[in-house]
Design an enzyme around this catalytic site. Structure first.
Site, mmCIF file in Angstrom:
data_model
loop_
_atom_site.group_PDB
_atom_site.id
_atom_site.type_symbol
_atom_site.label_atom_id
_atom_site.label_comp_id
_atom_site.label_asym_id
_atom_site.label_seq_id
_atom_site.Cartn_x
_atom_site.Cartn_y
_atom_site.Cartn_z
ATOM 1 N N PRO A 57 -0.517 -12.134 15.776
ATOM 2 C CA PRO A 57 -0.505 -13.019 14.599
ATOM 3 C C PRO A 57 -1.802 -13.813 14.514
ATOM 4 O O PRO A 57 -2.261 -14.387 15.490
ATOM 5 C CB PRO A 57 0.678 -13.961 14.864
ATOM 6 C CG PRO A 57 1.452 -13.351 15.986
ATOM 7 C CD PRO A 57 0.501 -12.480 16.756
ATOM 8 N N GLU A 58 -2.421 -13.785 13.347
ATOM 9 C CA GLU A 58 -3.650 -14.544 13.114
ATOM 10 C C GLU A 58 -3.290 -15.827 12.357
ATOM 11 O O GLU A 58 -2.128 -16.036 12.005
ATOM 12 C CB GLU A 58 -4.633 -13.695 12.303
ATOM 13 C CG GLU A 58 -5.147 -12.465 13.046
ATOM 14 C CD GLU A 58 -6.108 -12.820 14.179
ATOM 15 O OE1 GLU A 58 -6.567 -13.986 14.235
ATOM 16 O OE2 GLU A 58 -6.390 -11.952 15.008
ATOM 17 N N HIS A 76 14.802 -10.446 24.300
ATOM 18 C CA HIS A 76 13.576 -11.228 24.108
ATOM 19 C C HIS A 76 13.761 -12.481 23.250
ATOM 20 O O HIS A 76 12.779 -13.112 22.884
ATOM 21 C CB HIS A 76 12.434 -10.373 23.535
ATOM 22 C CG HIS A 76 12.209 -9.091 24.258
ATOM 23 N ND1 HIS A 76 11.929 -9.038 25.605
ATOM 24 C CD2 HIS A 76 12.244 -7.799 23.828
ATOM 25 C CE1 HIS A 76 11.799 -7.768 25.976
ATOM 26 N NE2 HIS A 76 11.990 -7.010 24.923
ATOM 27 N N ARG A 124 6.374 -9.575 24.523
ATOM 28 C CA ARG A 124 5.269 -9.461 25.485
ATOM 29 C C ARG A 124 5.011 -10.749 26.251
ATOM 30 O O ARG A 124 4.217 -10.761 27.184
ATOM 31 C CB ARG A 124 4.008 -8.980 24.764
ATOM 32 C CG ARG A 124 4.211 -7.559 24.210
ATOM 33 C CD ARG A 124 2.956 -6.993 23.626
ATOM 34 N NE ARG A 124 1.903 -6.834 24.641
ATOM 35 C CZ ARG A 124 0.672 -6.454 24.374
ATOM 36 N NH1 ARG A 124 0.323 -6.218 23.123
ATOM 37 N NH2 ARG A 124 -0.210 -6.331 25.320
ATOM 38 N N ARG A 171 -29.108 -21.142 18.392
ATOM 39 C CA ARG A 171 -28.183 -20.261 19.121
ATOM 40 C C ARG A 171 -28.582 -18.801 18.953
ATOM 41 O O ARG A 171 -28.789 -18.315 17.855
ATOM 42 C CB ARG A 171 -26.740 -20.442 18.603
ATOM 43 C CG ARG A 171 -26.192 -21.850 18.787
ATOM 44 C CD ARG A 171 -25.616 -22.084 20.170
ATOM 45 N NE ARG A 171 -24.414 -21.328 20.442
ATOM 46 C CZ ARG A 171 -23.186 -21.844 20.349
ATOM 47 N NH1 ARG A 171 -22.986 -23.083 19.936
ATOM 48 N NH2 ARG A 171 -22.141 -21.109 20.666
#
Ligand SMILES: [Zn+2]
Length: 271
Positions: free
Chosen positions: A2-3, A90, A109, A152
């Protein structure tokens, strides 16, 4: 995984069912997540949930007895279901509510986490205190990014994916935003001009906003027993398209590994 948009949609999906509710009990079936669930979570019984906040990919439940931090990890899912509904494999944690429903956390997981913090975790929690600004707030501007990038040598793609610089720009979004902005992913962050960052920043915001809006159509899934609010289908220009034709110039797209992440770009369109 999931983002940020999926986590924001999770927040939108669960918040109306949680805010204003009292926690009647917390049932922990298995403590073994990324970090063990602290014993203290059961003491949240009796606490009232004032609001559900998202910070980066963390959800923060504000209660009058402290803050509960939830991270979905790689495979975590949250649903709001009647508290006597069938428990499946789960389903590690239930936060039972005075409404008769519960917030159920499922994570095959186990890379997710459920943690407690006495103070607002943004202030002092090791996981949250050093995070960069939220991408969809006014704090995230081209000027800010230009300042942080000064000198950078790090590739612009890994730079914008660094949570200390800005949170929530995952690999797919970084690939897509750099393509739309015409910036080569390996260009040194300090060598991208302010003018080009002024193009990139709104594109990042737009890409994330569109994904959230698309996910908004799945809000009812959070209260369905078999609801699987998953990845949002989106139109992808480059991600997953290595070796295929650029949609703009027809040149073959190049795929490389950059910071261990799949990176796809067009040699002609991105400089
Ligand atoms: Zn191209």
């Amino acid at each position: 995984m999931p983002e940020l948009p999926e986590v924001e949609v999770s927040r939108m999906g669960i918040a109306p069912h949680l805010e204003g509710q009292t926690i009647t009990s917390v049932v922990v079936r298995d403590r073994r997540l990324r970090w063990p669930i602290p014993e203290g979570v059961t003491a949240l019984a009796g606490a009232e949930i004032a609001r559900v906040e998202r910070r980066a990919k963390y959800l923060i439940l504000h209660t009058d007895k402290g803050y509960l931090i939830i991270h979905l990890g790689m495979s975590g899912k949250l649903r709001v279901v009647p508290k006597d509904s069938l428990v499946v494999k789960h389903d590690h944690v239930d936060i039972q509510l005075s409404s008769g429903q519960c917030l159920r956390f499922n994570d095959p997981r186990r890379f997710g986490c459920v943690l407690l913090s006495e103070q607002h975790p943004g202030l002092d929690h090791p996981l949250l205190k050093d995070l960069g600004p939220e991408p969809l707030t006014e704090a995230f501007t081209a000027g800010y990014l230009h300042q942080r990038a000064k000198g950078r040598q790090q590739a612009i793609k890994t730079f914008i994916m660094d949570n200390h610089v800005v949170v929530g720009v995952g690999n797919i979004y970084a690939n897509e935003a750099l393509f739309k902005a015409g910036i080569h992913p390996k260009r040194a962050a300090g060598k991208v001009s302010l003018a080009r960052l002024q193009r990139l920043v709104p594109i990042i915001k737009q890409t994330l906003t569109e994904a959230i809006a698309q996910g908004g159509t799945t809000l009812q899934d959070f209260t369905q027993a078999d609801g699987q609010p998953g990845y949002f289908k989106q139109h992808l220009n480059v991600y997953g398209r290595g070796g295929k034709q650029c949609m703009v110039c027809k040149q073959e797209l190049t795929e490389i590994r950059l910071g261990q992440r799949s990176t796809v770009y067009c040699k002609r369109c991105q400089r």
